[in-house]
Design a protein around this motif. Structure first.
Motif, short mmCIF file in Angstrom:
data_model
loop_
_atom_site.label_atom_id
_atom_site.label_comp_id
_atom_site.label_asym_id
_atom_site.label_seq_id
_atom_site.Cartn_x
_atom_site.Cartn_y
_atom_site.Cartn_z
N ILE A 35 0.85 -1.21 0.24
CA ILE A 35 0.06 -0.04 0.11
C ILE A 35 0.77 1.28 0.07
CG2 ILE A 35 -1.58 1.36 1.52
CD1 ILE A 35 -2.66 -1.24 2.33
N LYS A 36 2.08 1.30 1.08
CA LYS A 36 2.84 2.32 0.98
C LYS A 36 3.42 2.89 -0.34
CE LYS A 36 3.99 3.81 5.34
NZ LYS A 36 4.46 3.10 6.44
N MET A 39 0.68 4.30 -2.90
CA MET A 39 -0.02 5.34 -2.77
C MET A 39 1.22 6.46 -2.97
SD MET A 39 -3.01 4.32 -2.41
CE MET A 39 -3.75 6.13 -2.23
N ALA A 40 2.22 5.94 -2.63
CA ALA A 40 3.57 6.93 -2.86
C ALA A 40 3.73 7.34 -4.13
CB ALA A 40 4.75 6.36 -2.13
N ALA A 361 -13.01 3.21 -5.38
CA ALA A 361 -12.38 2.77 -4.23
C ALA A 361 -13.06 1.24 -3.75
CB ALA A 361 -12.83 3.75 -2.97
N PRO A 362 -11.88 0.47 -3.52
CA PRO A 362 -12.28 -0.85 -3.12
C PRO A 362 -13.15 -1.08 -2.08
CG PRO A 362 -9.98 -0.52 -2.70
CD PRO A 362 -10.46 0.80 -3.20
N PHE A 384 -6.49 -6.26 4.28
CA PHE A 384 -7.37 -5.48 3.55
C PHE A 384 -8.00 -4.23 4.36
CE2 PHE A 384 -7.08 -9.48 1.29
CZ PHE A 384 -6.57 -9.13 0.10
N ALA A 386 -7.08 -1.58 5.98
CA ALA A 386 -6.62 -0.14 5.93
C ALA A 386 -7.26 0.31 4.39
CB ALA A 386 -5.16 -0.07 5.86
N LEU A 387 -7.33 -0.71 3.49
CA LEU A 387 -7.83 -0.01 2.37
C LEU A 387 -9.59 -0.03 2.37
CD1 LEU A 387 -5.82 -2.40 -0.07
CD2 LEU A 387 -5.70 0.22 -0.24
N VAL A 435 -12.32 9.00 -13.27
CA VAL A 435 -11.53 8.18 -12.42
C VAL A 435 -10.77 9.15 -11.28
CG1 VAL A 435 -9.87 6.26 -12.49
CG2 VAL A 435 -11.54 6.65 -14.44
N ASN A 436 -10.95 8.69 -10.17
CA ASN A 436 -9.89 9.37 -9.21
C ASN A 436 -8.66 8.54 -8.92
OD1 ASN A 436 -9.10 9.41 -6.12
ND2 ASN A 436 -10.05 11.39 -6.68
N ARG A 438 -6.35 8.04 -6.63
CA ARG A 438 -6.12 7.53 -5.43
C ARG A 438 -7.04 6.32 -5.08
NH1 ARG A 438 -3.38 9.89 -1.07
NH2 ARG A 438 -4.59 8.60 0.48
N GLU A 439 -8.32 6.36 -5.68
CA GLU A 439 -9.11 5.15 -5.40
C GLU A 439 -8.84 4.36 -6.42
OE1 GLU A 439 -13.18 6.79 -6.27
OE2 GLU A 439 -13.24 8.15 -4.47
N MET A 442 -5.84 2.43 -4.81
CA MET A 442 -6.09 1.42 -3.86
C MET A 442 -6.72 0.31 -4.41
SD MET A 442 -8.35 4.52 -1.54
CE MET A 442 -9.14 3.57 -0.60
N PRO B 163 1.31 11.18 1.02
CA PRO B 163 0.23 10.41 0.02
C PRO B 163 0.01 9.07 0.53
CG PRO B 163 2.49 10.76 -0.71
CD PRO B 163 2.48 11.44 0.68
N THR B 164 0.83 8.36 1.39
CA THR B 164 0.63 6.93 1.69
C THR B 164 -0.22 6.83 2.98
OG1 THR B 164 2.37 6.79 3.45
CG2 THR B 164 3.28 6.75 1.11
N LEU B 166 -3.85 6.31 3.88
CA LEU B 166 -5.11 6.12 3.22
C LEU B 166 -6.32 6.91 3.62
CD1 LEU B 166 -4.85 2.25 2.97
CD2 LEU B 166 -4.74 3.94 1.17
N ARG B 363 -19.01 4.91 4.88
CA ARG B 363 -18.46 3.53 5.18
C ARG B 363 -18.75 3.32 6.79
NH1 ARG B 363 -14.34 0.90 1.97
NH2 ARG B 363 -13.91 2.13 0.25
#
Lengths: 461, 461
Positions: A35-36, A39-40, A361-362, A384, A386-387, A435-436, A438-439, A442, B163-164, B166, B363
């Motif tokens: 994930i790190k 997202m980075a 977003a998932p 999963f 954190a996502l 489309v985003n 970040r989403e 993820m 950015p990391t 979430l 959520r």
């Protein structure tokens, strides 16, 4: 890859290689690292930008051929293994230069244009178009019952998606039969054309296309989707005036099949290379918009998931293979060809995961299995969480991998927040801007984590 | 209300009134009925459209006065009870007609404009602006350490959101100190102005405003947010050339406080009317964009939640009160006034739920309590599962209700999918078009269900 990350991962890898079933903390560490990086670096949206840059990707089009070559080359450049194309012949339906529909001479409104788009597989109208009375129905059954009353008319299928269904894919499933088979049923009863209320959640003037199927020997008639605003107008004029005539002009055509390909690449397993965990999406799209959510996003998920694992130096026990399937939208030729390809000899597919619900977003994964298998997956939920992608539910795995499921492979679908998907689906609004980044990223991280866990640990029981 | 619905609800109501702690199935039935009505009628987005129609709602502005009257009247028209205004004096900061920033005469680029927006609370520059050298820092601590080296300079706070992270609200929390207190700290060291990298997740050329605080007696200097593209450009020129001069011109001013109000309405409890479950959001916004997500969406959640319960004929044991707080953005005067208002005498606040994270798909809820209380809420998870809003986690309840929390009230925050929120937050992109009607409605349903369960059953233990 930084030396620090490398050390963490050599450690992790060793743990995975020796410990068998993993402790949750190790799975969470794996997830956090993926994930790190995801997202980075935020590369999924860059990948998607490149895919949509070729133009819309309807099967058999030159743009789609360009997308095949582009993604193949991208996979080579990213250092994936065994990058290759698996050939498949695909249908070639072409939208014509003319798409026109008019309510003709209503008593109250005069002549009014309707926003329409031909459905994939539609026939053409005679040159100069056709004009006929409209008969509105709510279902295929109603059209069947009307039988001869449809002769010489335009059948108008006007049942909306159920707005109270939160799972919009279910609402779509409850309405899409009108588009897929309505026109053919109308044709059987002698209708000269069909209009179908767009299968969408967005009440605007944009029509949404999609496939309509005429089986071998069935009469092919012109068939178009009409925007929701257009459908409501047509309904109102029909209600007010009793009869309405519509002029329709479509110049589409079906050419002969053309060669295309599935695009395939992998990270080869370190212990059991012939056991495959497949990540799938479809590279083709409709010829309106950019196919950004459907299914450019899924392709970006697959490529980015492999990129993340590759660059982190993660080589799991089994092979993780990405497949960009061809022709999901109007024929599923790629999906059907894949299991039969000569390359499959000696291979075992342990699991297949499809992303074909957009780049949102998932939320989790659907699993095409009994509830005890679904429960076993919940053991991995912490990886999963954190996502926000820790829901495992029974459900379909996606059209492209359903031939694998029929052959006994466990299939999963990436599930995402779906409220917006059918706003843009199959329309000119399915563009990159919707489309985003970040989403999207993820979702790619969720795919990467799931693929790695399955390839390393096997299907949880 | 249809007779069928009414029958269902009289039944439900009786069950709730007599059975004490509820069985999950009854809670799920309640949830289903609320969700069905919400999604079928889809009124939250209509409510939001009306709220944003008055224009941006910065405290003390004429538009905000219009929003107070509009929402009060809306609540009267919807048949809510005890609709009234609770007066509060608010600050009146006014953006000037001039907002200009230029990199002055870079060796390589010449003179280049930067996209900026004054921060709320900023001082003005001298007429005609000021020009000074820029000193870049990454943190307030770094600015403090530089001390006298900032004298006569423009301090440029340039630490990005992580950015990391979430949970974008956490990433925001990790960066926003630069904006809130950076300019005042720079002023203490003798800086003539401050620029702050916009606290956003979207890498474009749009600046994001927000409050900056100068405490009593502190020197007030001009302070502006610069877009991410502008901040990166400034950083690059600084790195390449060593020194950069910026010309800054801001004509903003702080006027005297003006009267405004919290807008309050309720469904009075049938058994314990003096025990309150509060639904809160803030009616004010920044003066750029429309404040559609921040916090028009929250106001729409509150009004729509009350509307759903009201029209379903649900009158719970305790009172459910909606409060649209005034001045959350730059002073929290409404939040501080509410608990002290004369109307509070004899009232007990059982719980307060705030929506101030945008109108995205829900959520779950954050709960400002220990983990055993959070666990107790999970008993109700089934009622929120269909919405995907069944995560209960420890966390803040929102700024408007934090004075209530300090007085001992249990506070909750509606949690939503937050990947996109800081793309638009406090910027000209926070407009109606960025809000999805279905997602907004799902949040309203979640608020309604939670409010009803708390008002009927009390806080779960």
């Amino acid at each position: 890859m930084s030396p620090v990350t490398k050390t963490v991962f050599v450690g992790l890898l060793a743990a995975f290689a020796t410990a068998g079933a993993q402790s949750p903390s190790t799975e969470q560490e794996l997830a956090e690292t993926i994930i790190k990086k995801a997202m980075a670096e935020n590369q999924a949206i860059r990948i998607l930008e490149r895919i949509v840059s070729v133009g819309p990707r309807l099967s058999g089009s030159p743009q789609t051929a360009a997308a095949v070559e582009l993604t193949r080359q991208m996979m080579v450049d990213l250092g994936f293994e065994d990058v290759h194309l698996e050939p498949v012949k695909v249908p070639r339906w072409v939208r014509g230069p003319v798409e026109k529909a008019l309510i003709v001479n209503s008593h109250t409104l005069g002549t009014v244009p309707l926003a329409i788009t031909a459905l994939g597989g539609s026939g053409a109208t005679p040159e100069g178009g056709l004009t006929a009375e409209v008969v509105e129905v709510r279902s295929i059954e109603e059209a069947r019952n009307l039988g001869d009353q449809l002769r010489g008319k335009i059948t108008f299928f006007n049942r909306p998606m159920n707005p109270t269904e939160l799972e919009t894919f279910r609402a779509y499933g409850g309405a899409v039969d009108q588009r897929v088979r309505g026109p053919a049923v109308a044709a059987q009863a002698g209708a000269v054309a069909a209009l179908v209320r767009s299968i969408t959640t967005r009440h605007d003037n944009v029509p949404h296309t999609g496939v309509t199927i005429f089986r071998k020997g069935e009469r092919v008639i012109p068939a178009a989707a009409v925007s929701l605003q257009g459908a409501d107008l047509l309904h109102q004029v029909l209600s007010a005036e009793g009869t309405v005539r519509v002029h329709l002009e479509l110049a589409c055509s079906t050419l002969t099949d053309v060669p295309s390909a599935n695009v395939v690449a992998q990270i080869t397993g370190r212990e059991r290379p012939g056991e495959i965990v497949l990540l799938g999406a479809h590279l083709d799209s409709w010829d309106v918009g950019q196919g950004a959510h459907d299914d450019g996003a899924g392709c970006a998920h697959v490529i980015e998931a492999l990129r993340l694992l590759k660059e982190l130096g993660l080589r799991p026990r089994r092979t993780i293979r990405g497949v960009l399937f061809m022709n999901e939208e109007n024929g599923s030729r790629g999906a059907r060809a894949y299991p039969k390809a000569p390359q499959r000899r000696g291979e075992v597919h342990v699991a297949a995961i499809e992303s074909d619900r957009g780049g949102f977003a998932p939320r989790g994964f659907t699993v095409s299995a009994d509830s005890s298998t679904v429960s076993a997956f919940r053991r991995w939920a912490a990886a999963f969480r954190a996502l926000g992608a820790d829901r495992f539910t029974r459900g379909g795995g996606g059209a492209d991998i359903s031939p694998l499921r029929r052959d006994g492979t466990l299939t999963l679908g990436l599930n995402v927040e779906c409220a917006r998907y059918f706003d843009v689906h199959h329309s000119s609004n399915d563009v990159l801007e919707a489309v985003n980044g970040r989403e999207l990223e993820m979702g790619a991280a969720a795919m990467a984590i799931m693929a790695y866990l399955l390839a390393e640990e096997g299907v949880p029981r």
